[in-house]
Design an enzyme around this catalytic site. Structure first.
Site, PDB file in Angstrom:
ATOM      1  N   GLY A  19       0.858  -1.182   0.000  1.00 10.85           N
ATOM      2  CA  GLY A  19       0.000   0.000   0.000  1.00 10.85           C
ATOM      3  C   GLY A  19       0.888   1.224   0.000  1.00 10.85           C
ATOM      4  O   GLY A  19       1.972   1.228  -0.598  1.00 10.85           O
ATOM      5  N   ARG A  54       1.074  -4.434  12.607  1.00 10.62           N
ATOM      6  CA  ARG A  54       0.409  -4.624  13.893  1.00 10.62           C
ATOM      7  C   ARG A  54       0.805  -5.998  14.441  1.00 10.62           C
ATOM      8  O   ARG A  54       0.993  -6.962  13.676  1.00 10.62           O
ATOM      9  CB  ARG A  54      -1.118  -4.579  13.745  1.00 10.62           C
ATOM     10  CG  ARG A  54      -1.718  -3.199  13.565  1.00 10.62           C
ATOM     11  CD  ARG A  54      -1.623  -2.331  14.818  1.00 10.62           C
ATOM     12  NE  ARG A  54      -2.252  -1.024  14.641  1.00 10.62           N
ATOM     13  CZ  ARG A  54      -1.635   0.068  14.203  1.00 10.62           C
ATOM     14  NH1 ARG A  54      -0.356   0.023  13.893  1.00 10.62           N
ATOM     15  NH2 ARG A  54      -2.283   1.224  14.086  1.00 10.62           N
ATOM     16  N   GLU A 113       0.467  -4.180  23.742  1.00  8.32           N
ATOM     17  CA  GLU A 113       1.411  -3.070  23.899  1.00  8.32           C
ATOM     18  C   GLU A 113       1.060  -2.242  25.120  1.00  8.32           C
ATOM     19  O   GLU A 113      -0.124  -1.987  25.335  1.00  8.32           O
ATOM     20  CB  GLU A 113       1.409  -2.198  22.633  1.00  8.32           C
ATOM     21  CG  GLU A 113       1.921  -2.963  21.428  1.00  8.32           C
ATOM     22  CD  GLU A 113       2.008  -2.131  20.151  1.00  8.32           C
ATOM     23  OE1 GLU A 113       1.641  -0.946  20.169  1.00  8.32           O
ATOM     24  OE2 GLU A 113       2.452  -2.687  19.142  1.00  8.32           O
ATOM     25  N   HIS A 143       6.969   0.582  19.070  1.00 13.18           N
ATOM     26  CA  HIS A 143       5.964   1.152  18.151  1.00 13.18           C
ATOM     27  C   HIS A 143       6.299   2.612  17.793  1.00 13.18           C
ATOM     28  O   HIS A 143       5.529   3.523  18.086  1.00 13.18           O
ATOM     29  CB  HIS A 143       4.556   1.054  18.774  1.00 13.18           C
ATOM     30  CG  HIS A 143       3.465   1.090  17.744  1.00 13.18           C
ATOM     31  ND1 HIS A 143       2.290   0.372  17.864  1.00 13.18           N
ATOM     32  CD2 HIS A 143       3.366   1.760  16.568  1.00 13.18           C
ATOM     33  CE1 HIS A 143       1.514   0.621  16.823  1.00 13.18           C
ATOM     34  NE2 HIS A 143       2.154   1.460  16.007  1.00 13.18           N
TER      35      HIS A 143
HETATM   36  P1  NAP Z   1      -2.594   0.944   2.951  1.00 16.93           P
HETATM   37  O1  NAP Z   1      -2.120   1.987   2.001  1.00 16.93           O
HETATM   38  O2  NAP Z   1      -4.062   0.728   3.126  1.00 16.93           O
HETATM   39  O3  NAP Z   1      -1.889  -0.432   2.539  1.00 16.93           O
HETATM   40  C1  NAP Z   1      -2.258  -1.662   3.047  1.00 16.93           C
HETATM   41  C2  NAP Z   1      -1.992  -2.713   1.982  1.00 16.93           C
HETATM   42  O4  NAP Z   1      -2.282  -4.013   2.556  1.00 16.93           O
HETATM   43  C3  NAP Z   1      -2.847  -2.573   0.736  1.00 16.93           C
HETATM   44  O5  NAP Z   1      -2.018  -2.574  -0.385  1.00 16.93           O
HETATM   45  C4  NAP Z   1      -3.756  -3.800   0.745  1.00 16.93           C
HETATM   46  O6  NAP Z   1      -3.946  -4.265  -0.580  1.00 16.93           O
HETATM   47  C5  NAP Z   1      -2.939  -4.801   1.564  1.00 16.93           C
HETATM   48  N1  NAP Z   1      -3.813  -5.784   2.236  1.00 16.93           N
HETATM   49  C6  NAP Z   1      -4.921  -5.562   2.960  1.00 16.93           C
HETATM   50  N2  NAP Z   1      -5.444  -6.719   3.385  1.00 16.93           N
HETATM   51  C7  NAP Z   1      -4.647  -7.695   2.901  1.00 16.93           C
HETATM   52  C8  NAP Z   1      -4.679  -9.115   2.986  1.00 16.93           C
HETATM   53  N3  NAP Z   1      -5.654  -9.756   3.631  1.00 16.93           N
HETATM   54  N4  NAP Z   1      -3.694  -9.810   2.367  1.00 16.93           N
HETATM   55  C9  NAP Z   1      -2.715  -9.177   1.680  1.00 16.93           C
HETATM   56  N5  NAP Z   1      -2.640  -7.829   1.560  1.00 16.93           N
HETATM   57  C10 NAP Z   1      -3.595  -7.110   2.172  1.00 16.93           C
HETATM   58  O7  NAP Z   1      -2.042   1.231   4.419  1.00 16.93           O
HETATM   59  P2  NAP Z   1      -0.679   1.953   4.853  1.00 16.93           P
HETATM   60  O8  NAP Z   1      -0.906   3.397   5.008  1.00 16.93           O
HETATM   61  O9  NAP Z   1       0.412   1.466   3.972  1.00 16.93           O
HETATM   62  O10 NAP Z   1      -0.525   1.331   6.334  1.00 16.93           O
HETATM   63  C11 NAP Z   1      -0.447  -0.064   6.530  1.00 16.93           C
HETATM   64  C12 NAP Z   1      -0.511  -0.421   7.999  1.00 16.93           C
HETATM   65  O11 NAP Z   1       0.709  -0.088   8.638  1.00 16.93           O
HETATM   66  C13 NAP Z   1      -1.566   0.337   8.823  1.00 16.93           C
HETATM   67  O12 NAP Z   1      -2.835  -0.252   8.715  1.00 16.93           O
HETATM   68  C14 NAP Z   1      -1.020   0.286  10.225  1.00 16.93           C
HETATM   69  O13 NAP Z   1      -1.565  -0.822  10.923  1.00 16.93           O
HETATM   70  C15 NAP Z   1       0.482   0.069  10.033  1.00 16.93           C
HETATM   71  N6  NAP Z   1       1.277   1.226  10.480  1.00 16.93           N
HETATM   72  C16 NAP Z   1       2.150   1.066  11.512  1.00 16.93           C
HETATM   73  C17 NAP Z   1       2.949   2.127  11.920  1.00 16.93           C
HETATM   74  C18 NAP Z   1       3.923   1.996  13.038  1.00 16.93           C
HETATM   75  O14 NAP Z   1       4.139   2.956  13.772  1.00 16.93           O
HETATM   76  N7  NAP Z   1       4.558   0.847  13.213  1.00 16.93           N
HETATM   77  C19 NAP Z   1       2.814   3.384  11.297  1.00 16.93           C
HETATM   78  C20 NAP Z   1       1.920   3.498  10.265  1.00 16.93           C
HETATM   79  C21 NAP Z   1       1.148   2.420   9.860  1.00 16.93           C
HETATM   80  P3  NAP Z   1      -5.264  -5.101  -0.980  1.00 16.93           P
HETATM   81  O15 NAP Z   1      -6.441  -4.334  -0.409  1.00 16.93           O
HETATM   82  O16 NAP Z   1      -5.229  -5.157  -2.456  1.00 16.93           O
HETATM   83  O17 NAP Z   1      -5.112  -6.453  -0.361  1.00 16.93           O
HETATM   84  C1  GLV Z   2       0.556   3.682  13.691  1.00 14.42           C
HETATM   85  O1  GLV Z   2       0.757   2.570  14.055  1.00 14.42           O
HETATM   86  C2  GLV Z   2      -0.477   4.040  12.779  1.00 14.42           C
HETATM   87  O2  GLV Z   2      -1.279   3.175  12.412  1.00 14.42           O
HETATM   88  O3  GLV Z   2      -0.518   5.224  12.404  1.00 14.42           O
END
Ligand code: NAP
Ligand code: GLV
Length: 326
Positions: free
Chosen positions: A156, A238, A267, A286
Site C-alpha cells: 500500500g 500490527r 502493547e 511502536h
Molecule cells: P494501505 O495503504 O491501506 O496499505 C495496506 C496494503 O495491505 C494494501 O495494499 C492492501 O492491498 C494490503 N492488504 C490488505 N489486506 C490484505 C490481505 N488480507 N492480504 C494481503 N494484503 C492485504 O495502508 P498503509 O498506510 O500502507 O498502512 C499499513 C498499515 O501499517 C496500517 O494499517 C497500520 O496498521 C500500520 N502502520 C504502523 C505504523 C507503526 O508505527 N509501526 C505506522 C503506520 C502504519 P489489498 O487491499 O489489495 O489487499
Molecule cells: C501507527 O501505528 C499508525 O497506524 O498510524
C-alpha cells in the site's frame, strides 16, 4: 455554542489551540499515561467529538455510551482499535491519518530491516558490555541487504515507499496483496507473488498490511516453515498479524534467522515476553511514525478531520462514508 470534544492524550499546544478555536476542549493531560477506561466512559457521554490514539479501544460498548457523539478522529492510519461497524450503525463518523506518516514509517521499516540484518543492537551491546577484545573474521556477521530478495505483504502507501528505498539497495522486490498493482510493478520493477512463493523466495519478509479479521495470525507456524533459515521477518504493521508464540519457536529453533519488531500483540509488550529473551530479535516500542515533523502532521490532520466533521463537512479522511448516506 461550540461543539464539545474530548482529547484522550496530551497533544502539542498548537494542535490544542487550533481545536479550541472551534470546539470546547477537554483533554486527558498526561503524555506518558493512557486515559483510564472509566474516565473515557464518563467523558464520551458529554461530547460531540472524540480525538483518540491507537492505545484506546473504541469498542461497541464505549460507542453505545456516546449518545451525542458524531465523530471519532483517530491519530493513526491503522484503525483496528475502533469498531467501525458499530460506529457506522450509530451514524458516527470515523477518521484516520493516512499519507502524512508514509515516508517516516517506511524509513523506520527499512532501518529496522538493516538493524536486524546487520545485528546492530547486538553489536552495540557487545561493545558496551566490554566483550570486544579483537577484530575477528566471522565476528557478529549478519546478512547482506544489497542484492537480497525483499518480500512485502501489503504493498500500500507504506509498502510502496519501502519498495522505493529497497530499489536503492539493488534488492529484488516481491509483493503480495489481494489485488495486483500493475502500475507499481512497472514503476518500481517489482514482481507479484502468491503468499507461498513470497515466503519461499524472500530473504527479508516485511509485513505492512492493516490488522483485520483476515490478517489476524497471517504469519504463523505454517508460513514461518516456508521461509528460508537465513531469512528475517520484519513487522511494522500490527502485532496480531504475526503469531508471537509461533515466531518465538521459529526463532529459537532456527526455522528463520532473525526478526525485527516494532509492534506487538499486547502493547506495551511485557519485558519478560519470551521474544525479548532472544538475541536474534530487534525490538522497538511502536515508533514507526515517530519523527517530530510527522507526529505534528498526524496530530494536526486528526484535528482537521475532527473539525470538518463537527462543522458538517465531509472529513478529508472519512473511513465510513456510509454514515453520510440515507
Ligand atoms: P494501505 O495503504 O491501506 O496499505 C495496506 C496494503 O495491505 C494494501 O495494499 C492492501 O492491498 C494490503 N492488504 C490488505 N489486506 C490484505 C490481505 N488480507 N492480504 C494481503 N494484503 C492485504 O495502508 P498503509 O498506510 O500502507 O498502512 C499499513 C498499515 O501499517 C496500517 O494499517 C497500520 O496498521 C500500520 N502502520 C504502523 C505504523 C507503526 O508505527 N509501526 C505506522 C503506520 C502504519 P489489498 O487491499 O489489495 O489487499
Ligand atoms: C501507527 O501505528 C499508525 O497506524 O498510524
Amino acid at each position: 455554542m461550540k461543539p464539545k470534544i474530548y482529547i484522550s492524550r496530551k497533544l502539542p499546544e498548537t494542535v490544542v489551540i487550533r481545536l479550541s478555536e472551534i470546539c470546547e476542549v477537554k483533554m486527558w493531560d498526561k503524555e506518558e499515561e493512557p486515559v483510564p477506561r472509566d474516565v473515557l466512559e464518563k467523558e464520551i457521554q458529554e461530547v460531540d467529538g472524540l480525538y483518540c490514539l491507537l492505545t484506546e479501544s473504541i469498542d461497541r460498548d464505549l460507542l453505545h455510551l456516546g449518545t451525542r457523539l458524531r465523530i471519532v478522529s483517530n491519530m493513526a492510519v491503522g484503525y483496528n482499535n475502533i469498531d467501525v461497524e458499530a460506529a457506522t450503525e450509530r451514524r458516527i463518523m470515523v477518521t484516520n491519518t493516512p499519507g502524512v506518516l508514509t515516508e517516516t514509517t517506511a524509513d523506520l521499516t527499512f532501518a529496522l530491516l538493516m538493524a536486524t540484518a546487520r545485528r546492530l543492537v547486538e553489536a552495540s551491546d557487545y561493545l558496551r558490555e566490554g566483550s570486544w577484545k579483537t577484530w575477528s573474521p566471522m565476528q557478529l556477521t549478519g546478512q547482506d541487504i544489497y542484492g537480497a530478495n525483499l518480500g512485502i505483504f501489503g504493498l500500500g502507501r507504506i509498502g510502496e515507499a519501502l519498495a522505493r528505498r529497497a530499489r536503492g539497495f539493488d534488492m529484488n522486490i516481491l509483493y503480495h496483496n489481494r489485488t495486483r498493482k500493475l502500475e507499481a510493478e512497472e514503476q518500481y520493477g517489482i514482481e507479484y507473488a502468491d503468499k507461498e512463493t513470497l515466503l519461499r523466495k524472500s530473504d527479508f519478509v516485511c509485513v505492512l498490511t492493516p490488522y483485520t479479521p483476515e490478517t489476524k495470525n497471517y504469519i504463523g507456524a505454517k508460513e514461518l516453515l516456508l521461509m528460508k533459515p537465513t531469512a528475517a521477518l520484519i513487522n511494522t504493521a500490527r502485532g496480531g498479524i504475526v503469531n508471537e508464540d509461533d515466531l518465538y519457536q521459529a526463532l529459537k529453533n532456527g526455522t528463520i534467522w532473525a526478526a525485527g519488531l516494532d509492534v506487538f500483540e499486547e502493547e506495551p509488550v511485557r519485558t519478560d515476553h519470551p521474544l525479548l529473551s532472544l538475541p536474534n530479535v530487534v525490538v522497538l516500542p511502536h515508533i514507526g511514525s515517530a519523527s517530530k515533523n510527522t507526529r505534528l502532521k498526524m496530530s494536526l490532520l486528526a484535528a482537521e478531520n475532527l473539525i470538518q466533521g463537527l462543522q458538517g463537512e465531509t472529513p478529508k479522511n472519512l473511513i465510513n462514508g456510509q454514515v453520510e448516506k440515507g
